[in-house]
Scaffold this active site. Structure first.
Site, PDB file in Angstrom:
ATOM      1  CE  LYS A 194      -3.505   2.488   2.638  1.00  0.00           C
ATOM      2  NZ  LYS A 194      -4.499   2.445   3.698  1.00  0.00           N
ATOM      3  CE  LYS A 247      -6.073   1.922  -0.444  1.00  0.00           C
ATOM      4  NZ  LYS A 247      -6.302   2.182   0.911  1.00  0.00           N
TER       5      LYS A 247
END
Ligand code: PBG
Length: 327
Positions: A194, A247
């Protein structure tokens, strides 16, 4: 003209194009992220995410009905509490907003697979993803609270938890907490890779979770790094993650492919709020075809190696799959 290899031969007919298609998509791979908030009779529009809302518990059923109708069977819940404090106590309160939302979702749609985002930023008054020590997030103290939060979600009935905080060691801490309470069968989908990304802007408006000072660069990843993404992914595999997420999605498809090739776990790609907002904004101006761009972008994530796709477009995508526009 002598030419034995003519790639166009396989493109001349729709049935043939479908036959030789390399990427298949299925509504079963989609997860819809959804915001739940305190209060009643609420379906508050999120300005930077047209078509997305914050639902109070008495109205969340409308969204779940629409999902079920569209053929989307998984939802991921984000809670917006009424009160925030420095230690994010509403994140792990047994009667917190997400805990009650999970419960309600399971009552209304027992067949729906309910996932929870495990993080502190929506619950802390300073908006950081953990507890502070001075101006820094204290990693190891935060682990205890994350484990407590994840356990409270599972106790409320969550089918899977998804830690998004980016603290070191959180997958192990959560796994141990769940196992210690006999939830050995409840999977963890880790936001392993992330990035500290500006693509989360609209989400932070939606959840009121922007950090009140500084940024998230001391815990979320630097977007210049590729090998570090593998380090994070492999570490979470070792700690017991069941699914690895990358992500954002669109600007990070190279890493979706790398993580897919480097691990044996299912890989999820999260098409985040900023990606959704960009498509919506350009489409509202008549500059792009919203449905076609949505479909093309989703297929790209699957082609890159994602087996799971989190998107605010989930119901619309499911419809396009059903109508044979992609798939
Ligand atoms: C919580 C969390 C965020 C998102 C998912 N979980 C915000 C953030 O990290 O700042 C972003 C999702 C989106 O932008 O759609 N930490």
């Amino acid at each position: 003209m002598e030419m034995t290899v003519r790639p166009r031969r396989l493109r001349g007919n729709d049935a043939l194009r479908r036959m030789v298609r390399e990427t298949r998509v299925d509504a079963a791979s989609l997860i819809f992220p959804m915001f739940v908030t305190e209060g009643s009779h609420k379906k508050e529009p999120i300005e930077a995410m047209p078509g997305q809302f914050r639902y109070s518990l008495d109205r969340m059923g409308e969204a779940l009905d629409a999902l079920a109708e569209a053929g989307v069977s998984s939802v991921m819940l984000f809670g917006i509490p009424a009160r925030k404090d420095p230690v994010g106590s509403q994140a792990y309160a047994p009667d917190g907003i997400v805990q009650r939302a999970v419960n309600r979702a399971k009552v209304l749609h027992p067949e729906m697979f309910v996932i929870t985002d495990v993080c502190m930023c929506e619950y802390t008054s300073h908006g950081h993803c953990g507890v502070l020590c001075g101006h820094d997030v204290d990693n190891d103290k935060t682990l205890e609270l994350l484990a407590k939060t994840a356990l409270s979600h599972v106790e409320a009935g969550a089918d899977m938890v998804a830690p998004s905080d980016m603290m070191d060691g959180r997958v192990r801490a959560i796994r141990q907490a769940l196992d210690a309470h006999s939830y050995t069968g409840r999977p963890i989908m880790s936001y392993a890779v992330k990035f500290a990304s500006s693509f989360y802007g609209p989400f932070r408006e939606a959840a009121g979770s922007a950090p009140s000072f500084g940024d998230r660069k001391s815990y979320q990843m630097d977007f210049h790094n590729r090998r570090e993404a593998l380090k994070e992914a492999l570490l979470d595999v070792e700690e017991g993650a069941d699914i690895i997420m990358v992500k954002p999605a669109m600007a990070y498809l190279d890493l979706v492919r790398e993580v897919h090739d480097a691990t044996t776990l299912p890989v999820a790609a999260y098409s985040v709020s900023g990606e959704y907002a960009m498509v919506k904004a350009a489409a509202a101006n008549g500059w792009i075809d919203e449905e076609k761009i949505m479909c093309e972008t989703a297929v790209a994530a699957f082609r890159a190696g994602a087996g799971i796709y989190l998107t605010y477009f989930a119901p619309e995508l499911a419809r396009c799959i059903r109508e044979g526009k992609i798939g």
